[in-house]
Design an enzyme around this catalytic site. Sequence first.
Site, PDB file in Angstrom:
ATOM      1  CD  GLU A 163      54.821  58.224  29.669  1.00  0.00           C
ATOM      2  OE1 GLU A 163      55.776  58.510  28.935  1.00  0.00           O
ATOM      3  OE2 GLU A 163      54.533  57.046  29.969  1.00  0.00           O
ATOM      4  CB  CYS A 164      48.054  58.038  29.104  1.00  0.00           C
ATOM      5  SG  CYS A 164      46.505  57.562  28.291  1.00  0.00           S
TER       6      CYS A 164
END
Length: 436
Positions: free
Chosen positions: A327-328
């Site tokens: 994530e990210c």
Amino acid sequence: MPAGLVISAPASGVGKTTLTLALARAWRNRGLNVRCFKSGPDYIDPAFHAAATGRASVNIDSWAMDRATIAHLVGRGTDADIVLAEGSMGLFDGVAARGVSGTGATADIAEMLGWPVVLVIDPSGQAQTAAAIAAGMRDYRLGVRLAGVVLNRVASPRHEDLVRRALNDVGIAVFGALPRHAEISLPKRHLGLVQAEEQAEIGKLIDEAARFVSEHVDLDAVLRSAAAWSVQPAANGLNVTPPGQRIALARDAAFSFVYPHMLEAWRAAGAEISTFSPLADEAPDASADVCWLPGGYPELHAGKIAANARFRSGLRAFAETRPVHGECGGYMVLGTALTDADGISHEMTGLLGLETSFAKRRMHLGYRLAAIAAPMPGHQVGARLRGHEFHYSTIVAQPDTPLAVVHDATGAVIAETGSWRGHATGTFFHLIAEDR
């Protein structure tokens, strides 16, 4: 029966977090059982809440969560004496289009739970106008009740007197006034506050904030303004499917942005979580069946990540047979290269073709609704995931197959689709909830 309050303000940067932490610690020091929540998607503040109260805090979000989910999360506060929900941005600030149960505004949570609002106002550069702002906020939305205000960064006794008189004239209680006090300022960086776990002196800072606020705020009056409440048991718990039975979770200063309620939901569904530190050159647990790399600050540690051969080779070996999701910041590390703010390119793990750069910073911020177009850990094709994106990186290349069709809160399609290759998947948004 517990009592609840919402701590909010007309805008960001006024002192909501400091007041929330100070009240929580001051009441805890008096022997009260205190619980905190964070309204909105900020994933940094809950760790500060936990440091102040000694109890876990989670996010509650009206754009991403339905009422049953919010009720389930808030239900953990029923054993507390006082519960504080810290708002985000200004009290009524949310997105233009309604989400699951609201626009993401703190006011949604205040009205939904029936908790009065304590407004933090910074009257710097004004006097009586502060009362006009408070009165306007009091009357703006039926169903949201203002308990009173705390003035912050008051310039002088004369300044305080002018503002107090004006607020008294419009019938708004003033619980206290805080002079400027640099010793209780929380350090910041580009994604918000420096994380609680990175601050060795966080306990002393919160203690000083509690002492200072106790001297200048009528804690008993604030406590009396809270509303007694009882949450009706939610028919359903969190609608979250764990990404696997045994999850290897990257966890250190570079990989720390994961919503606490997600981890709790995974465990509640029977999943086991083992943590490892890429910064300590650790590989994921070989016995795990999925690896999850949260967001964080990989750009501050890119050189070290690039040099940690055991982590990189261990992750690559893991991904040969089992799913790996980022994530990210975690997504960026799954890519081929990350260019830091100084323009230096660092080789990442190469599980995906993504290349990102912080040399020319560009802010990406907002809610995301993703329709999953390929399987990812815990979610099948067609799943609708709600999350939040906040980073300053620029996409240099994103050559792999898109993972999802992603919309912002207005319904506009955005370019940050995430991507997948083999067993590796990644998204720029942080998962908050799945639509039921």
